[in-house]
Structure formats: structure tokens, C-alpha cells
Write a protein that holds these residues in place. Structure first.
Motif, PDB file in Angstrom:
ATOM      1  N   LYS A  23       0.837  -1.208   0.000  1.00  0.00           N
ATOM      2  CA  LYS A  23       0.000   0.000   0.000  1.00  0.00           C
ATOM      3  C   LYS A  23       0.870   1.256   0.000  1.00  0.00           C
ATOM      4  O   LYS A  23       0.633   2.194  -0.766  1.00  0.00           O
ATOM      5  N   GLY A  26       2.543   1.739  -3.263  1.00  0.00           N
ATOM      6  CA  GLY A  26       1.622   1.999  -4.367  1.00  0.00           C
ATOM      7  C   GLY A  26       1.714   0.966  -5.479  1.00  0.00           C
ATOM      8  O   GLY A  26       1.591   1.308  -6.661  1.00  0.00           O
ATOM      9  N   ILE A  27       1.905  -0.284  -5.108  1.00  0.00           N
ATOM     10  CA  ILE A  27       1.967  -1.366  -6.096  1.00  0.00           C
ATOM     11  C   ILE A  27       0.637  -1.413  -6.862  1.00  0.00           C
ATOM     12  O   ILE A  27      -0.431  -1.298  -6.283  1.00  0.00           O
ATOM     13  N   ARG A  28       0.731  -1.584  -8.178  1.00  0.00           N
ATOM     14  CA  ARG A  28      -0.434  -1.482  -9.067  1.00  0.00           C
ATOM     15  C   ARG A  28      -1.605  -2.346  -8.622  1.00  0.00           C
ATOM     16  O   ARG A  28      -2.743  -1.873  -8.568  1.00  0.00           O
ATOM     17  N   GLN A  29      -1.370  -3.617  -8.294  1.00  0.00           N
ATOM     18  CA  GLN A  29      -2.466  -4.498  -7.884  1.00  0.00           C
ATOM     19  C   GLN A  29      -3.137  -3.977  -6.618  1.00  0.00           C
ATOM     20  O   GLN A  29      -4.356  -4.078  -6.451  1.00  0.00           O
ATOM     21  N   SER A  30      -2.356  -3.408  -5.747  1.00  0.00           N
ATOM     22  CA  SER A  30      -2.889  -2.842  -4.518  1.00  0.00           C
ATOM     23  C   SER A  30      -3.792  -1.643  -4.820  1.00  0.00           C
ATOM     24  O   SER A  30      -4.862  -1.479  -4.225  1.00  0.00           O
ATOM     25  N   LEU A  31      -3.353  -0.818  -5.767  1.00  0.00           N
ATOM     26  CA  LEU A  31      -4.154   0.351  -6.144  1.00  0.00           C
ATOM     27  C   LEU A  31      -5.461  -0.067  -6.812  1.00  0.00           C
ATOM     28  O   LEU A  31      -6.493   0.596  -6.641  1.00  0.00           O
ATOM     29  N   GLU A  32      -5.433  -1.173  -7.533  1.00  0.00           N
ATOM     30  CA  GLU A  32      -6.655  -1.691  -8.140  1.00  0.00           C
ATOM     31  C   GLU A  32      -7.653  -2.124  -7.062  1.00  0.00           C
ATOM     32  O   GLU A  32      -8.859  -1.877  -7.182  1.00  0.00           O
ATOM     33  N   ASP A  35      -9.223   0.934  -5.561  1.00  0.00           N
ATOM     34  CA  ASP A  35     -10.261   1.500  -6.432  1.00  0.00           C
ATOM     35  C   ASP A  35     -11.534   0.655  -6.407  1.00  0.00           C
ATOM     36  O   ASP A  35     -12.640   1.194  -6.422  1.00  0.00           O
TER      37      ASP A  35
END
Length: 119
Positions: A23, A26-32, A35
Motif C-alpha cells: 500500500k 503503491g503497487i499497481r495491484q494494490s491500487l486496483e 479503487d
């Protein structure tokens, strides 16, 4: 010290260090996931920081039990919020089940810290 506590606290500590780290970074899968849950972007690294602090506190609590207890209580509150957020977002049942299992594990860790400190 209780064997269950010496196993459970580090295991949960590592779990929260990893979830908090993704988190904060800001790892992409985490940001998904953020959202999908409909969370405000600025809140995500804060949650990650709390997870990092709580995970560290669980492990350091083996040396300083009051810190472990305090960390487990904070993580318990965080997991209640996580479950509520996932329910609001209508997350799939298996995801809710995993969060519920983590919540029960954190509550058990808190109880083990209390028992250790009372002994």
C-alpha cells in the motif's frame, strides 16, 4: 512465553508488513483493490503505514508485551474497518472469509498477549 504467541505474532506481523508495504509503495495491484473498494486515494498509504506499524509492533511485542497488545488492538480495529469496507463494496465471500480469519487471528493474538502479561 506461550508457543502459540511466539508463532502467531511473527506470522501476523509479516502478513501486515507485506500488506502495508504494498500500500505504501503503491503497487499497481494494490491500487486496483483500493479503487474496487472505493477508497479515497490519500487514505491508502495511511492504512499501509498503520499496517506497517502494527505488524512491527506485533513482532516487537515478543520483547515488549504491552507494545504487542497495543499493536494487536490497533490491528483489530483496522480489520473491523477492512471487513466493513469490503461488505460495503460487496466483495466476494472468499475475500470476506479471509479478512474474517485474519480478524480472529489478531483478536487471538491480543488475548494471548493479555494472558502472557497476566501470568
Amino acid at each position: 512465553m506461550n508457543v502459540a504467541l511466539t508463532v502467531l505474532a511473527p506470522a501476523l506481523g509479516l502478513l501486515f508488513l507485506s500488506t502495508g508495504g504494498v500500500k505504501v509503495l503503491g503497487i499497481r495491484q494494490s491500487l486496483e483493490v483500493r479503487d474496487q473498494l472505493g477508497l479515497v486515494p490519500a487514505l491508502w498509504p495511511v492504512i499501509g503505514g498503520l499496517e506497517l506499524a502494527g505488524g512491527s509492533g506485533l513482532m516487537l511485542g515478543l520483547l515488549a508485551p504491552p507494545l504487542g497488545l497495543t499493536s494487536s488492538i490497533g490491528l483489530l480495529a483496522l480489520m473491523i474497518g477492512a471487513l466493513a469496507t469490503r461488505l460495503r463494496a460487496r466483495a466476494p465471500f472468499p475475500t470476506l472469509l479471509v479478512d474474517a480469519a485474519v480478524l480472529v487471528s489478531v483478536a487471538s493474538t491480543a488475548a494471548l498477549y493479555v494472558a502472557h502479561m497476566a501470568a
